[in-house]
Structures are given as structure tokens and as C-alpha cells.
Design an enzyme around this catalytic site. Structure first.
Site, mmCIF file in Angstrom:
data_model
loop_
_atom_site.group_PDB
_atom_site.id
_atom_site.type_symbol
_atom_site.label_atom_id
_atom_site.label_comp_id
_atom_site.label_asym_id
_atom_site.label_seq_id
_atom_site.Cartn_x
_atom_site.Cartn_y
_atom_site.Cartn_z
ATOM 1 N N LYS B 79 0.855 -1.194 0.000
ATOM 2 C CA LYS B 79 0.000 0.000 0.000
ATOM 3 C C LYS B 79 0.886 1.237 0.000
ATOM 4 C CE LYS B 79 -3.919 2.086 2.501
ATOM 5 N NZ LYS B 79 -4.770 2.004 3.717
ATOM 6 N N SER B 154 -9.677 2.029 2.785
ATOM 7 C CA SER B 154 -8.782 2.726 1.880
ATOM 8 C C SER B 154 -7.751 1.836 1.184
ATOM 9 C CB SER B 154 -8.047 3.800 2.669
ATOM 10 O OG SER B 154 -7.196 3.200 3.639
ATOM 11 N N SER B 178 -9.885 -0.201 7.009
ATOM 12 C CA SER B 178 -9.271 -0.034 5.690
ATOM 13 C C SER B 178 -8.594 -1.268 5.112
ATOM 14 C CB SER B 178 -8.266 1.123 5.728
ATOM 15 O OG SER B 178 -8.962 2.353 5.711
#
Ligand SMILES: [Mg+2]
Ligand SMILES: [Zn+2]
Lengths: 94, 486, 480
Positions: B79, B154, B178
Site C-alpha cells: 500500500k 482505503s 481499511s
């Protein structure tokens, strides 16, 4: 909990955000909505409930006072928008 | 066999047995990335050349009889909220579009030591603020199961990459769901560890007291292995716990008879999509058949969790994101204005997207004079009530369960203009972060062709027990994590 | 109407730890811009602070030295505000629960003791430095500024006093004593000029016991400017009160060149620091053993040493204060005393000629060419009447300049008092013969003539005459 444009402007100043008039109005509305929704928590009786800022049981975590090498100068300013002989240049402060 | 849909553990085994080279593995995934990225857009940056080079080095190392680590040559997606030395780390923001960190996050360092090969940095909502990955400056990621839908967020890029076979596994971060919510919406396994189990050093902070780095994978075994790689004490993180490391992979027994699971009433009744509820309840029955006794439990304080979260997280974020000011790194407005204050105002106005500004405003307001007690302080007390509710539950249950997300993947643009509705997609995942406990999302079926996630929650440091139950349940459910859309 | 000046101080002292407060960068003073920085003290995305144990210990020792209680559980807070010298745009500081609090310090003034309450001593991180570029060289009228973060993250102990000080003199004495305490504890370099010791003040004038309007004064970079700024402000406020002018509660900046304070207004500063507990750090709960260990590490403090010097050595308050105000000076004195000479004499020489020579040559006492034993020799020479006090001054200067010992110098130069009455008598006779008038005055009982005749004797003997013997002889010969 409705908040005013003045509130929005004050907060924007604290947060250092330039907002357009439309943005101010949008945020005024949206923040009011969220805070309205948040009002339910103010109805909860929390007398003698301590706040939790941490879910960890840890205390007294320290490092020993030992100096390590710092960054080489080129890495210090590698990402700088405007560097001048090793320092970061900013517009006048007052 | 189909390499791009194999587990990381299989790939690691093949490379060890010299039946596959690290370069072949890298090439297979890079080819898949080329093929599907135009549609999925799971990555902000793909580092094809450096990935090839590193894979080649690993092959050379193996040939020379060295040990390049337990997962030598296994590709991974990271990420873009984790600091990677020498590789752009954007956090999905214009603010950091060209930012190249000078240091590695601890989790990234440990993955390097394990021999993994970073393919690229995965897309995300800007500074991890969002539940759909639509808040990325670099454009949205699409759900591999239905390209018209969001992957969740996210960590939507990480979830989509794994679901689409662009990477066998990935790292995500979870502040209010997330990791778990996108894992649920993309039909993969995602875990948010106990707060403090994985170092936050190098994780660009959203809400420091809630953030955790965690594994995202296609199987519970991979998830366990990846957690094992990144967990463990780090002196650079004061909030890192000192407990001895656990071999989660070796600890998987699949033997769960007699476990007690509590079904959280507040998270599995109203506000949950019927289809989601259906496969959730079916899964509860499966658990019953497996000898896990499930009973309903009520945690009344959860009613307030969302509101508390949307005060605490923005408050911390407003402070954490103050450092982005155009002085030392990152974006700086081209029109500086007449003094540093104008430079700040413009830089931040132009560098941050709408959702980030909204949360900075909200958090600044919640902390500001006259409102602190009513909002931030009160939210911290609600947090105590939530911790207590969980603690009470652990008295009678080993684990708690609920749907991971109230709905399956929703359509792009469906909620993006309505913050409050968007915030509601975190309703099932948020209490976990407020209490700092571990939780995992396991795919438990499909609803109208879209994955449904089953959430397990446990007391602090119950990761082993949780993974073991997920492992057993996974085998029972036999979910085929392969999106037909691609 | 009765006016009373009310002053409270807020002092920041940089701690002299090896590394910074929350990262491993060295705490070197000076150095090229940003050469002592790292991702942590530059506030790079994703970094985390880890607290320096020595900085915490030093602050607790300071608290103990100021009679504070150690807070059983204290936490760090974030103080949020934007400023270019702030890497994170928040400062890690302490807010409602400081490391130590509720202490006091007794400051000796002429004839009385002022007891000053210590509200708190807490720990925080320092900011970087802005260099303002533009012809003015100051923040006003600068075209732009250059940011250097070498200082950012250096540990700062913040000492907050109660508004218990009643004059600029008391304020100065308080800061001087505090500086001495920091020096004795060896936790800070205390260089006001280099900014390692910084002082802000709150000052107001109470009229007939009614609290006045509080004004905060910043930028007092030396003891001198502290006194000047506070005296100026005291005058300004009294004047305003007399003229019935309203005073504004504000922050004023001391302009040392202009000798004035002026309002420090920055259109941009909105004062709302939004303190909240620093989530990246955990609470500090010092266990009693640690606190005891720190208490054990406390040296004799200047205020105690001052008392002891007066009692044990019979020194005057003024000289004792001067000697104990600087640890090295007090140590020098006690080493000289150990060498066996009269403490009062030694103290006089140190406080007088020696300190003057050191200031003149800008040499610290630690590297004084005349060691404690050397000074002992000098005092011995005078005590044994080998040389006169006046000669001793010259010997000391020579010893200071050449590094030779006083005995050695007296030997070389063959210095000695003429203590042989026979030899001196002839000199006295000569002087009387050459100065009949003075001699006459002397005979007719004009005592002041003695001074003149003595001077003549000293002149003839190049100062080597024993003063006592000389005056004895003159009196004997001229007593009418
Ligand atoms: Mg301070
Ligand atoms: Zn540093």
C-alpha cells in the site's frame, strides 16, 4: 449542531487551508451534518468514565542517550521544493 | 497450474525447490499487471525493472547457495502509505506525488529481509481517508468482481491487486476498517492485528492511536505467514509491544471444536444488506456444524462507535497532516503569495483533496478551544465504554463475529458526494480499532455475484486463535477467490 | 496609591544530552544548516518519536532541585501551531500533567529572602532556527527566510514560576540562581547568548493590591537585557497607570538596540494550540527507585553552598554569592582553602584581582594559569609579610601572564619587604631631611602629613618597605 461560516473560516485559518466560498459553504453543511450525528455521544452519561487515548498497557518506553549518524545533506534536501545551501527556503514570515 | 492465482506459500515452495525462478514469478505477475491494470488500476506505481533486477539477484543468490530469506522471490504489493526508500510514496495524494522517502518502513524492511520482491505501490484513498479508493489523486481503483464497482477502501488497491491476481499478497493499513472492508468487497482475507503488534514506523500516520499495518492475501495460510513476517517488537515505535513472536503458520491446526463465538447483535441486524445478512447467517450455521457454539451478544456502546471514531480519527489526522506545508518535502503551490502563511494556505488547499480537507477541518474543530470537552474528550470516554463492552464479552466468548461490511461492493460514485453515508460503510469495523483489538475478514460467500466478508474479532493478541478458526472455516466454506470479470 | 510590580518567569533551558529528545541526532551547537537532522527531527512522513531517557532524568533532577514533586504519571501532549521552524507543525510538549510541579526556590536578596513558587518543570522539544534574509537581517523587512533544523528536537526543560517576583532585580537574581542550579546539575550549558537558556516574563503592576494587566515580554537574550526590559516595562506600565491609560494584555518584544519593548503582532497567529495527548508516546510513571537514584545524584546546590561558605568560611554574603554563582569558581576557592591559607583572604583575591584578570583575558577559571596552590602561595607571601599587598597584585598579574608561581617570581626579582629597622631608619631620616615642611606639620600633630611621608618612603624603597615599621619610625622621630 449547526456551525457558521465564521466557524469554518476560523478553523480553516487554524488548519492553514485556503477555501473558496463554495468550499466554505460545503464544509459548513457537511461538518454540521457530521457534528449533528455526533451529538448522540454527548447524551451518554460518562461521569467517572476515564478517557482512553491509548489501548496499550505500556508505560516508560525510552531510548538510551546515544547519538547516531544523521542524514547526508543531499538526502536532507532531496525532496525540498526550494533548498538553498543546505537550508529550506520559505517566503517572508511577517 | 495457474501461477498468478497460486498462494504465496506455493510460490515460495516452488522457488525453493528450483521448479520456478524468482524472475519467472516476477514476470508472470508483471504480465498480469500489464493485462489488467488498464481496467483495475490497483497500482499507483509499478516498479517492473527494479522488481526484475531484484528477482534476478535472488535467483543468483539461490544458485550460489545463499539463503535470500524464507519468501525469496515471492512478489508482493505494498500500500502506498508505507515508506519505501528510493521508491515514490504518494499516499494517493498530490501532496506527495513526487515524494521519494529516504528510509524504509519497518514492515517493508522485514519483507525485504524475507526475500520478497516488491512489484509496486498500491492505490488507496488519499492518506487512507475513505472507504472506496475513490479519494485517490491518481484516480479510483475498480473492483475485479465488477469493474463498475468500488473495491472498498482505503486499501482498495492492495485488495484489488490480490483479487485480480496482480500480486499473491499485499500489505494494507487499517484505521477504521481499511484492510477488512476492501478485503470483504474483493473476496480476499485481510487482517487488522492488535494495536502495537506490527510496527507503525514508516506507516504515514492517519490516526496514530488507531492505525495498524496488516496482511491481505488469498488464503488464511498466506495471511498467517505474512503476519508472521511483519509482526514483532520495533524499538523505533514506542507503541510497539514486546511480546515474543508467534509462528502463526505453524500454529494453524484447524481444530476449533468447543470454541465460543459471540454474534454481535448491534453489527448484524439493522442497516445490513439482506444478501450480506443471508450469507453471514449461513456462515454462523456452518460454524455450528463445525462445533463452534455461537450465541448472540449485545455490546450497547457500539451505537456510539461511529460518532466517536469520526471525532478521534480526524482530530489526530488534523495534527498528523500539519507537517505537509511545502517546506521540507512534497507539493508547494506555484503561486506562493506574499508570505509563508499564504504559501501554506495555498499549498495545502491545492495539495489535499476534498475528503482530506474535510477531515482536517472536522478534527481541527473537534480539538479547538471550547469544543474539546464536548467532542474529543467525550469521544475518548466513549472509547473507554467500547473497550469495556469488549472486555465483558471476552468473559464468555473466545471470539466475536459480525459481517465485515454492511453491504457488498457499491457502485463508483454512489456515495462519494455524501460523506455521512460513506462513513456508515465502516460501521462494523470501527469498534475494533477503537479498542485496539485484532480482527480478520474472511470471504464467506457471494451475494448477487459479489463477495461478502465475515468478520472475526478477538481479545488483544488472540491472532493465533482467530487465524485458526478462519483457517478451519475457510476449508469448510471452500470459497473460490477468483473474480469472473477478468 | 501603592504600586507593586508583579513578575512571573517562563524559562527554557536546552538540556546538554548527547542526542536529541526523540531521535539519535547529535545535539551539536553551530554546524552547517541541517547537518544534524534525520527523518524524525525533519518530520518526514511516517516517522515516530522515541523519548530520550537522560532528558527525562535531567528534567526530574531539576524538578527535585527546585523542590518539586515528581508527577506519578505524566504524559506528553501535542501543541499544534504552524511555524516554518516547526518540522511537524506541532511541538511535542507537556500540558496539564508535567513531569514535575509545585516546587519553590528561595532567592537571597540584600537583607531578605524571596521565596518564589515553581509552578512546573516540564519537558519538550526545541524548534529549528529561521535565518531572515534581507537588508534588515531581522524578521521584519526580510525578503525570505532559510530554515535550519539542527536545533529542532533538542530537549528543552521549561521552568514556569509563580508571579512571586517583585522587581526586575529579583527576577535577575532568580534567573542567575536558576542558571547556577542548571550548571551545578550539569544538565545544560546555560548560554543565554547562544540561546541555550531563554527567558520570557509576565509583568504587571498591582495598584493597592488590585491585579494589573499582564504583559508578556519576549526576546531577552542576556541578564542585562532581562533587567533592562523589565525595568523599561515596569516604568511604561506605571506611567500608563498614572496617566489613567488602559494597558492591553499582549505579548511585547524587547528591542535591545532601541532599549524599548514593542507589541509583537503577527496578523497570522491564531492562538488555539489544540493540545491533545501525543498518541505516539506512552505515559511516564517514574518508579520510586529511579527517583531515589536521581535524588542521590543531586550535588550540593548553589543556594546551600552559599549558606555553607558564609558559615564555614565566614565570607561576606556578596563574595560568597559571587563565588557560588559559578560552580568552577567555588570549586577553585575550596581547593585553594585546602592548600591551607585564610579563606577570607583567598576569597577576596579570587573575587577581586583574579576574576578581573580572567575577564580581561576572557579565560574561564577552569584554565586559569594561576592554580589554587599558586593563589595560596600569594596569600602566604602577604601573610608572612614577605611582600606587601600592593606588591602581591603585581606578582599575581605576572604569575597570571607568565604562568610562573608567586614564590618563583619573588625569588627571581628578589622582592622583599625592608623589615630591618637599621636599613629603613636611614631612609626615613633622608625623607625627613628632604621634606622639612611635612616634617614640621607632623611635629605640630598634623597626622595627614604621615601619609605623605610614608609615600616618600615607599617611593625610595620601591614599595618594599614594611608599612607598619616605616610609620612606626616616622612617628617616633617626629612625635612633638
Ligand atoms: Mg514551551
Ligand atoms: Zn534527528
Amino acid at each position: 449542531m449547526a456551525i457558521s461560516i465564521e466557524d469554518v473560516e476560523h478553523v480553516a485559518k487554524l488548519a492553514r487551508l485556503a477555501l473558496t466560498d463554495e468550499e466554505k459553504e460545503t464544509f459548513r453543511r457537511q461538518l454540521s451534518d457530521v457534528l449533528e450525528h455526533a451529538r448522540i455521544i454527548s447524551e451518554v452519561d460518562t461521569t467517572d468514565v476515564p478517557p482512553t487515548s491509548h489501548t496499550l498497557p505500556l508505560v516508560n518506553v525510552f531510548r538510551e542517550d546515544r547519538a547516531r549518524p544523521s542524514l547526508p545533506p543531499d538526502e536532507v534536501t532531496r525532496n525540498a521544493p526550494w533548498a538553498e545551501n543546505g537550508a529550506f527556503r520559505v517566503p517572508r514570515i511577517i | 497450474m495457474d501461477l498468478i492465482f497460486s498462494d504465496a506459500l506455493e510460490i515460495a515452495g516452488l522457488i525453493k525447490k528450483k521448479e520456478l525462478t524468482a524472475v519467472e514469478a516476477a514476470e508472470a505477475f508483471l504480465a498480469r499487471i500489464d493485462a489488467v491494470e488498464p481496467e483495475v488500476a490497483a497500482f499507483i506505481n509499478v516498479f517492473a525493472d527494479t522488481a526484475r533486477r531484484r528477482a534476478a539477484q535472488i535467483d543468483a543468490g539461490l544458485a550460489a547457495g545463499e539463503d535470500p530469506g524464507p519468501f525469496a522471490g515471492v512478489p508482493i504489493a505494498i500500500k502506498d502509505v508505507l515508506s519505501t526508500r528510493g521508491f515514490p510514496t504518494t499516499c494517493g495524494s498530490r501532496m506527495l506525488e513526487d515524494f521519494v522517502p529516504v528510509y524504509d518502513a519497518t514492515a517493508v524492511e522485514r519483507l525485504k529481509d524475507a526475500g520478497t520482491v516488491m512489484l509496486g505501490k498500491a492505490n488507496m484513498d488519499e492518506f487512507a481517508m475513505g472507504s472506496s479508493t475513490e479519494n485517490s489523486y491518481f484516480g479510483p481503483t475498480r473492483n475485479p468482481w465488477d469493474l463498475e464497482r468500488v473495491p472498498g477502501g482505503s486499501s482498495g488497491g492492495s485488495a484489488a491487486a490480490v483479487a485480480a491476481g496482480e500480486a499473491p499478497w499485499a500489505l494494507g493499513s487499517d484505521t477504521g476498517g481499511s484492510i477488512r472492508q476492501p478485503a470483504a468487497l474483493c473476496g480476499i482475507v485481510g487482517m487488522k492485528p492488535t494495536y502495537g503488534l506490527v510496527s507503525r514506523y514508516g506507516l504515514v500516520a492517519f490516526a496514530s492511536s488507531l492505525d495498524q499495518v496488516g496482511p491481505m492475501a488469498r488464503s488464511v495460510r498466506d495471511c498467517s505467514a505474512l503476519l508472521g513476517l511483519i509482526a514483532g517488537h520495533d524499538p523505533r515505535d514506542t507503541t510497539s509491544i514486546t511480546e515474543a513472536p508467534v509462528d502463526y503458520l505453524a500454529g494453524l491446526t484447524g481444530n476449533v471444536k468447543g470454541l465460543k463465538a459471540g454474534v454481535v447483535k448491534e453489527l448484524s441486524s439493522e442497516g445490513i444488506q439482506p444478501g450480506v445478512l443471508e450469507s453471514f447467517n449461513a456462515t454462523i450455521e456452518t460454524l455450528g456444524r463445525m462445533g463452534v457454539d455461537c450465541a448472540e451478544v449485545s455490546l450497547p456502546s457500539f451505537e456510539y462507535a461511529l460518532s466517536a471514531y469520526y471525532l478521534i480519527a480526524p482530530a489526530e489526522a488534523s495534527s498528523n497532516l500539519a507537517r505537509f506545508d511545502g517546506v521540507r518535502y512534497g507539493y508547494r503551490s506555484g503561486t506562493e503569495g506574499e508570505d509563508v502563511w499564504e504559501m501554506y494556505d495555498r499549498t495545502r488547499a491545492e495539495g489535499f483533496g476534498g475528503e482530506v480537507k474535510r477531515r482536517i477541518m472536522l478534527g481541527t474543530y473537534a480539538l479547538s478551544a471550547g469544543y474539546y470537552d464536548a467532542y474529543y474528550a467525550q469521544a475518548q470516554k466513549i472509547r473507554t465504554l467500547i473497550v469495556r463492552d469488549y472486555a465483558r464479552a471476552w468473559g464468555s466468548f473466545d471470539l466475536l463475529v459480525s459481517p465485515t461490511s454492511p453491504s457488498t461492493a457499491f457502485k463508483l460514485g454512489e456515495k462519494v458526494d455524501d460523506p455521512l453515508t460513506m462513513y456508515l460503510s465502516d460501521i462494523c469495523t470501527i469498534p475494533v480499532n477503537l479498542a485496539g483489538i485484532p480482527a480478520l475478514s474472511l470471504p464467506c460467500g457471494l451475494s448477487d455475484g459479489l463477495p461478502v466478508g465475515f468478520q472475526l474479532m478477538g481479545p488483544p493478541l488472540s491472532e493465533m486463535k482467530m487465524l485458526d478458526l478462519a483457517y478451519a472455516l475457510e476449508r469448510e466454506l471452500g470459497f473460490e477467490a477468483r473474480p469472473p470479470a477478468l | 496609591m501603592k504600586y507593586e510590580t508583579v513578575i512571573g518567569l517562563e524559562i527554557h533551558a536546552e538540556l546538554n544530552t548527547r542526542s536529541k529528545m526523540f531521535c539519535g541526532c547529535a545535539t551539536a551547537f553551530g554546524g552547517a544548516p541541517n547537518t544534524s537532522t534525520c527523518p524524525v527531527c525533519l518530520g518526514h512522513p511516517g516517522v515516530l518519536p522515541v523519548a530520550n531517557r537522560e532528558a527525562v532524568a535531567g528534567t526530574m533532577m531539576l524538578g527535585l532541585a527546585l523542590n518539586c514533586e515528581i508527577t506519578p504519571r505524566s504524559v506528553f501532549h501535542r501543541k499544534n501551531y504552524f511555524y516554518p521552524d516547526m518540522p511537524k507543525n506541532f511541538q511535542i510538549s507537556q500540558y496539564d500533567i508535567p513531569l514535575t510541579r509545585n516546587g519553590f526556590l528561595e532567592v537571597e536578596m540584600e537583607g531578605y529572602v524571596r521565596r518564589v513558587g515553581i509552578t512546573r518543570v516540564h519537558l519538550e522539544e526545541d524548534t529549528g532556527k529561521s535565518v531572515h534574509i534581507g537588508e534588515s537581517g531581522r524578521i521584519h523587512g526580510a525578503e525570505f527566510s532559510l530554515e535550519d533544523f539542527n536545533r529542532a528536537g533538542i530537549p528543552l526543560a521549561e521552568i514556569v514560576s509563580e508571579p512571586d517576583l517583585r522587581s526586575p532585580e529579583e527576577a535577575r537574581a532568580f534567573v542567575q540562581l536558576l542558571r547556577a542550579i542548571l550548571e551545578y546539575l550539569d544538565i545544560s550549558d546555560c548560554k543565554m547568548e547562544e540561546g541555550s537558556l531563554r527567558c520570557d516574563a509576565n509583568i504587571s503592576i498591582a495598584v493597592d493590591g488590585r491585579m494589573g494587566t499582564k504583559v508578556e515580554i519576549k526576546n531577552m537574550n542576556s541578564f542585562r537585557s532581562l533587567s533592562r526590559a523589565l525595568s523599561y516595562e515596569e516604568e511604561r506600565q506605571r506611567f500608563a497607570i498614572e496617566r489613567k491609560e488602559a494597558l492591553v494584555q499582549e505579548t511585547r518584544h524587547w528591542d535591545d538596540a532601541a532599549g524599548k519593548t514593542h507589541p509583537l503582532r503577527s496578523k497570522e497567529e491564531a492562538f488555539d494550540y489544540r493540545y491533545f495527548p501525543e498518541p505516539d508516546l506512552v505515559p511516564i510513571e517514574p518508579d520510586p527507585a529511579w527517583v531515589d537514584e536521581l535524588r542521590g545524584r543531586l550535588p550540593e546546590l548553589p543556594q546551600d553552598r552559599l549558606r555553607r561558605f558564609r558559615e564555614q568560611y565566614g565570607l561576606s554574603g556578596e563574595i560568597a554569592l559571587m563565588l557560588t554563582g559559578e560552580k568552577a569558581l567555588a570549586d577553585y576557592f575550596e581547593r585553594a582553602v585546602d592548600a591551607g591559607q585564610d579563606p577570607v583572604e583567598l576569597a577576596k583575591w579570587i573575587a577581586g584581582d583574579l576574576v578581573a584578570l580572567l575577564r580581561e583575558a576572557v579565560v574561564p577559571i577552569q584554565s586559569c594559569p594561576v592554580g589554587p596552590r599558586g593563589l595560596g602561595e600569594l596569600v602566604a607571601l602577604v601573610a608572612q609579610r614577605v611582600i606587601s599587598g600592593k606588591m602581591a597584585k603585581d606578582v599575581l598579574r605576572e604569575a597570571f601572564e607568565t604562568g610562573k608561581g608567586p614564590y618563583e617570581i619573588v625569588e627571581e626579582k628578589g622582592l622583599s619587604l625592608i623589615a630591618d629597622s637599621g636599613e629603613l631608619e636611614s631612609v626615613v631620616d633622608g625623607v625627613i631631611a628632604e621634606n622639612p615642611d611635612a616634617a614640621g606639620d607632623m611635629r605640630s600633630g598634623k597626622e595627614q602629613a604621615l601619609k605623605f611621608l610614608m609615600g616618600q618612603v615607599m617611593k625610595k624603597t620601591r614599595g618594599q618597605a614594611s608599612p607598619e615599621l616605616a610609620s612606626e619610625l616616622i612617628k617616633k622621630k617626629l612625635s612633638g
